[in-house]
Design a protein around this motif. Structure first.
Motif, PDB file in Angstrom:
ATOM      1  N   GLN A 106       0.821  -1.195   0.000  1.00 33.67           N
ATOM      2  CA  GLN A 106       0.000   0.000   0.000  1.00 33.67           C
ATOM      3  C   GLN A 106       0.863   1.256   0.000  1.00 33.67           C
ATOM      4  N   LEU A 107       1.954   1.225   0.777  1.00 28.56           N
ATOM      5  CA  LEU A 107       2.847   2.375   0.824  1.00 28.56           C
ATOM      6  C   LEU A 107       3.472   2.633  -0.554  1.00 28.56           C
ATOM      7  N   ARG A 108       3.888   1.558  -1.218  1.00 26.89           N
ATOM      8  CA  ARG A 108       4.456   1.731  -2.560  1.00 26.89           C
ATOM      9  C   ARG A 108       3.413   2.285  -3.526  1.00 26.89           C
ATOM     10  N   TYR A 109       2.190   1.818  -3.379  1.00 23.63           N
ATOM     11  CA  TYR A 109       1.108   2.300  -4.230  1.00 23.63           C
ATOM     12  C   TYR A 109       0.879   3.796  -4.003  1.00 23.63           C
ATOM     13  N   ILE A 110       0.837   4.201  -2.738  1.00 23.02           N
ATOM     14  CA  ILE A 110       0.604   5.614  -2.421  1.00 23.02           C
ATOM     15  C   ILE A 110       1.799   6.457  -2.840  1.00 23.02           C
ATOM     16  N   GLU A 111       3.003   5.930  -2.629  1.00 20.22           N
ATOM     17  CA  GLU A 111       4.208   6.674  -3.024  1.00 20.22           C
ATOM     18  C   GLU A 111       4.207   6.947  -4.534  1.00 20.22           C
ATOM     19  N   THR A 112       3.777   5.957  -5.299  1.00 21.85           N
ATOM     20  CA  THR A 112       3.656   6.162  -6.741  1.00 21.85           C
ATOM     21  C   THR A 112       2.648   7.258  -7.054  1.00 21.85           C
ATOM     22  N   GLY A 113       1.527   7.236  -6.328  1.00 24.12           N
ATOM     23  CA  GLY A 113       0.518   8.272  -6.521  1.00 24.12           C
ATOM     24  C   GLY A 113       1.018   9.647  -6.132  1.00 24.12           C
ATOM     25  N   VAL A 114       1.784   9.712  -5.038  1.00 26.26           N
ATOM     26  CA  VAL A 114       2.332  11.000  -4.588  1.00 26.26           C
ATOM     27  C   VAL A 114       3.277  11.566  -5.648  1.00 26.26           C
ATOM     28  N   LYS A 115       4.140  10.719  -6.180  1.00 28.89           N
ATOM     29  CA  LYS A 115       5.081  11.194  -7.201  1.00 28.89           C
ATOM     30  C   LYS A 115       4.355  11.670  -8.449  1.00 28.89           C
ATOM     31  N   LYS A 116       3.345  10.923  -8.858  1.00 28.63           N
ATOM     32  CA  LYS A 116       2.593  11.314 -10.052  1.00 28.63           C
ATOM     33  C   LYS A 116       1.863  12.630  -9.823  1.00 28.63           C
ATOM     34  N   THR A 117       1.212  12.733  -8.655  1.00 28.41           N
ATOM     35  CA  THR A 117       0.485  13.975  -8.361  1.00 28.41           C
ATOM     36  C   THR A 117       1.434  15.153  -8.256  1.00 28.41           C
ATOM     37  N   ALA A 118       2.605  14.957  -7.634  1.00 32.04           N
ATOM     38  CA  ALA A 118       3.587  16.033  -7.527  1.00 32.04           C
ATOM     39  C   ALA A 118       4.057  16.478  -8.918  1.00 32.04           C
ATOM     40  N   THR A 119       4.261  15.518  -9.814  1.00 30.32           N
ATOM     41  CA  THR A 119       4.639  15.860 -11.191  1.00 30.32           C
ATOM     42  C   THR A 119       3.532  16.647 -11.878  1.00 30.32           C
ATOM     43  N   ASP A 120       2.268  16.203 -11.689  1.00 28.89           N
ATOM     44  CA  ASP A 120       1.139  16.921 -12.281  1.00 28.89           C
ATOM     45  C   ASP A 120       1.056  18.346 -11.738  1.00 28.89           C
ATOM     46  N   VAL A 121       1.331  18.509 -10.439  1.00 28.45           N
ATOM     47  CA  VAL A 121       1.296  19.850  -9.833  1.00 28.45           C
ATOM     48  C   VAL A 121       2.356  20.744 -10.472  1.00 28.45           C
ATOM     49  N   GLN A 122       3.538  20.208 -10.658  1.00 26.28           N
ATOM     50  CA  GLN A 122       4.602  21.001 -11.275  1.00 26.28           C
ATOM     51  C   GLN A 122       4.236  21.411 -12.703  1.00 26.28           C
ATOM     52  N   LEU A 123       3.690  20.471 -13.462  1.00 26.25           N
ATOM     53  CA  LEU A 123       3.280  20.775 -14.833  1.00 26.25           C
ATOM     54  C   LEU A 123       2.162  21.812 -14.863  1.00 26.25           C
ATOM     55  N   THR A 124       1.205  21.658 -13.954  1.00 30.68           N
ATOM     56  CA  THR A 124       0.095  22.611 -13.915  1.00 30.68           C
ATOM     57  C   THR A 124       0.578  23.989 -13.489  1.00 30.68           C
ATOM     58  N   GLN A 125       1.477  24.046 -12.522  1.00 30.37           N
ATOM     59  CA  GLN A 125       2.036  25.333 -12.103  1.00 30.37           C
ATOM     60  C   GLN A 125       2.776  26.012 -13.251  1.00 30.37           C
ATOM     61  N   ALA A 126       3.550  25.219 -14.005  1.00 30.88           N
ATOM     62  CA  ALA A 126       4.262  25.790 -15.153  1.00 30.88           C
ATOM     63  C   ALA A 126       3.283  26.280 -16.212  1.00 30.88           C
ATOM     64  N   GLU A 127       2.217  25.504 -16.447  1.00 31.92           N
ATOM     65  CA  GLU A 127       1.207  25.902 -17.418  1.00 31.92           C
ATOM     66  C   GLU A 127       0.506  27.185 -16.984  1.00 31.92           C
ATOM     67  N   LEU A 128       0.200  27.271 -15.690  1.00 27.56           N
ATOM     68  CA  LEU A 128      -0.472  28.461 -15.173  1.00 27.56           C
ATOM     69  C   LEU A 128       0.427  29.685 -15.296  1.00 27.56           C
ATOM     70  N   ALA A 129       1.699  29.520 -14.988  1.00 26.54           N
ATOM     71  CA  ALA A 129       2.636  30.638 -15.123  1.00 26.54           C
ATOM     72  C   ALA A 129       2.731  31.096 -16.583  1.00 26.54           C
ATOM     73  N   ARG A 130       2.745  30.123 -17.510  1.00 19.22           N
ATOM     74  CA  ARG A 130       2.819  30.484 -18.927  1.00 19.22           C
ATOM     75  C   ARG A 130       1.579  31.249 -19.376  1.00 19.22           C
ATOM     76  N   LEU A 131       0.392  30.759 -18.928  1.00 18.28           N
ATOM     77  CA  LEU A 131      -0.844  31.444 -19.303  1.00 18.28           C
ATOM     78  C   LEU A 131      -0.898  32.860 -18.762  1.00 18.28           C
ATOM     79  N   LYS A 132      -0.482  33.007 -17.525  1.00 16.98           N
ATOM     80  CA  LYS A 132      -0.503  34.351 -16.921  1.00 16.98           C
ATOM     81  C   LYS A 132       0.472  35.288 -17.626  1.00 16.98           C
ATOM     82  N   ALA A 133       1.668  34.774 -17.987  1.00 13.41           N
ATOM     83  CA  ALA A 133       2.651  35.597 -18.686  1.00 13.41           C
ATOM     84  C   ALA A 133       2.124  36.037 -20.052  1.00 13.41           C
TER      85      ALA A 133
END
Length: 485
Positions: A106-133
């Motif tokens: 279960q921990l490995r499963y959640i850790e995979t989810g955390v990494k994926k979500t963290a990557t999605d957050v970074q991509l979304t933050q970059a996308e938001l910064a680009r749109l605002k610029a």
């Protein structure tokens, strides 16, 4: 995508340079953020089990630990250590290891989810910064001609009506794209908020599971310490254990003899029934052969035609051959080493065989404390124990139940095995030993799940059922026949 969107704007002649740049800029921003994210994001690795499956596994293991703990508690009511106590501890340790393994998954499963979500957050933050610029550059460019006079002059500077309409259409498209840009920014912000919330929840769940894993690991260490203590105490009771082992072996031999005897008796009984039926058929065949021979002789004496005589001789020959087959079947039925099945018992036997691996457990609660076959004694060194079935340790007063439809073949009492019930399922037999009470009688038909007695609890506080499966005279491994509990 950028070229396609840009082509929607028809560029009229003599447009201001800043408007041309703004149009191209806005066209680029219309590409969906999710499509760009799909082109750069890496797919998450598939896990062998889903989160729901892992959670069900964990709950089932916790239930098994609870059962083993109750059984262990009953064995610990006696001050002296016992094999039953040791078996219960082993079961708890085995299941506890499975709980820790499941928690790690279960921990490995959640850790995979955390990494994926963290990557999605970074991509979304970059996308938001680009749109605002991009939006900021658009607003800055538009601020240079925000007054109505410049817009009117831009429209009326057209050299023809068609060019005027094209410029008017562009101004409207320009306003619409600005509105869409604002909507894209708002949607991206909402998406980012949801991803951050999910990430926080996943981290909290991970932290909780880590705490649980540490606690379960400590419990495992405690259980192993208890196991070592019980083994050490039992090692000091070697003479008592040797005596108990000798008594068990004697009881096993008596039980084996009883089973073998009853199986032989059932085979002989079924053979006698089959032989009686075969003898009746043979006698009838012989009588028919004799009658056919007599008809052939009469036909010959009465000067019958050649065709009639040939027919009578052929009938006599065929009937004689059938009589010989019937006599051979009669002799074969008296020399069998397996139960002769009737159509009804053959169907029951086939149904029993088809349910291999899915049969009901003989008790509702408990665990296999001693497995089938030869294995080392849990305490005594260089001593091997041969188990004809499986020992299932359970709670005090637990009912034993028939695992399949059948007929009670025998009810007996053997020293060391207490009451024994043997149920026949066609050519298969199930044996329930170490019963305190019996609630069925010989010859009685029983249904699956029907109680046949209660399991015996010995003076050491161990409640244990000895369960066996046979096919004719062949001993089978019950664990290969029972389903998951």
């Amino acid at each position: 995508m950028g070229v396609t969107n840009a082509s929607r704007f028809t560029t009229p002649p003599s447009w201001p340079t800043w408007l041309l740049a703004a149009a191209l800029l806005l066209a680029l921003t219309s590409a969906p953020a999710q499509q760009r994210r799909r082109s750069t994001g890496k797919p998450a690795k598939e896990t062998p089990k889903t989160k729901a499956q892992l959670e069900r596994e964990r709950r089932n293991n916790l239930r098994r630990i609870k059962e083993a703990s109750k059984i262990l508690e009953q064995t610990q009511q006696k001050k002296q250590s016992s094999l039953g106590q040791l078996n219960a501890l082993k079961e708890k340790i085995t299941v506890q290891q499975q709980v820790i393994k499941s928690t790690s998954s279960q921990l490995r499963y959640i850790e995979t989810g955390v990494k994926k979500t963290a990557t999605d957050v970074q991509l979304t933050q970059a996308e938001l910064a680009r749109l605002k610029a991009e939006y900021a550059r658009l607003i800055y460019a538009a601020s240079k001609s925000t007054n109505a006079y410049n817009r009117v002059m831009f429209l009326f500077a057209a050299e023809s009506f068609n060019e005027f309409m094209l410029r008017l259409r562009y101004v409207r498209q320009y306003s619409e794209v600005r509105r869409q840009q604002v909507s894209s920014i708002l949607r991206t912000q909402e998406q980012l908020h949801q991803q951050l919330t999910t990430l926080t929840e996943q981290k909290q769940e991970k932290s909780s599971l880590l705490t649980t894993q540490v606690s379960e690991s400590r419990n495992l260490v405690t259980m192993r310490t208890q196991q070592d203590q019980v083994v050490q105490q039992l090692s000091q009771q070697e003479q008592q254990l040797q005596k108990e082992l000798a008594e068990r072996q004697q009881a096993v031999r008596q039980l084996d003899n009883l089973i073998a005897q009853r199986v032989r008796e059932e085979i002989a009984r079924a053979a006698r029934v089959a032989a009686a039926k075969a003898a009746a058929k043979a006698a009838a065949a012989k009588a028919a052969a004799k009658a056919a021979a007599e008809r052939a002789e009469r036909a010959e004496r009465n000067n019958a035609t050649a065709a009639e005589q040939a027919t009578a001789k052929r009938e006599a020959t065929e009937t004689a051959e059938a009589a010989e087959v019937a006599v051979a079947a009669e002799e074969a039925s008296t020399h069998v080493d397996r139960v002769v099945l009737t159509p009804e018992t053959a169907e029951l036997s086939s149904s029993f065989a088809e349910n291999r691996g899915r049969l009901l457990w003989p008790v509702a609660r408990g665990f296999v404390s001693q497995r089938f076959g030869r294995h080392p004694h849990p305490v005594l060194k260089h001593v091997t124990v041969d188990n004809r079935g499986v020992d299932i340790q359970t709670t005090a007063g637990e009912p034993a139940r028939a695992i399949f439809d059948g007929k009670v073949l025998t009810v007996a009492n053997i020293a060391g095995m207490n009451n024994v019930v043997m149920v026949q399922h066609g050519e298969y037999f199930t044996v329930y030993a170490k019963l305190r009470t019996v609630s069925v009688s010989e010859g009685q038909t029983v249904k699956m799940r029907q109680p046949i007695g209660t399991v015996y609890t010995n003076p050491e506080g161990t409640t244990e059922l000895q369960f066996q499966v046979w096919r004719n005279s062949t001993n089978l491994n019950p664990e290969q026949w029972l389903g998951r509990k």
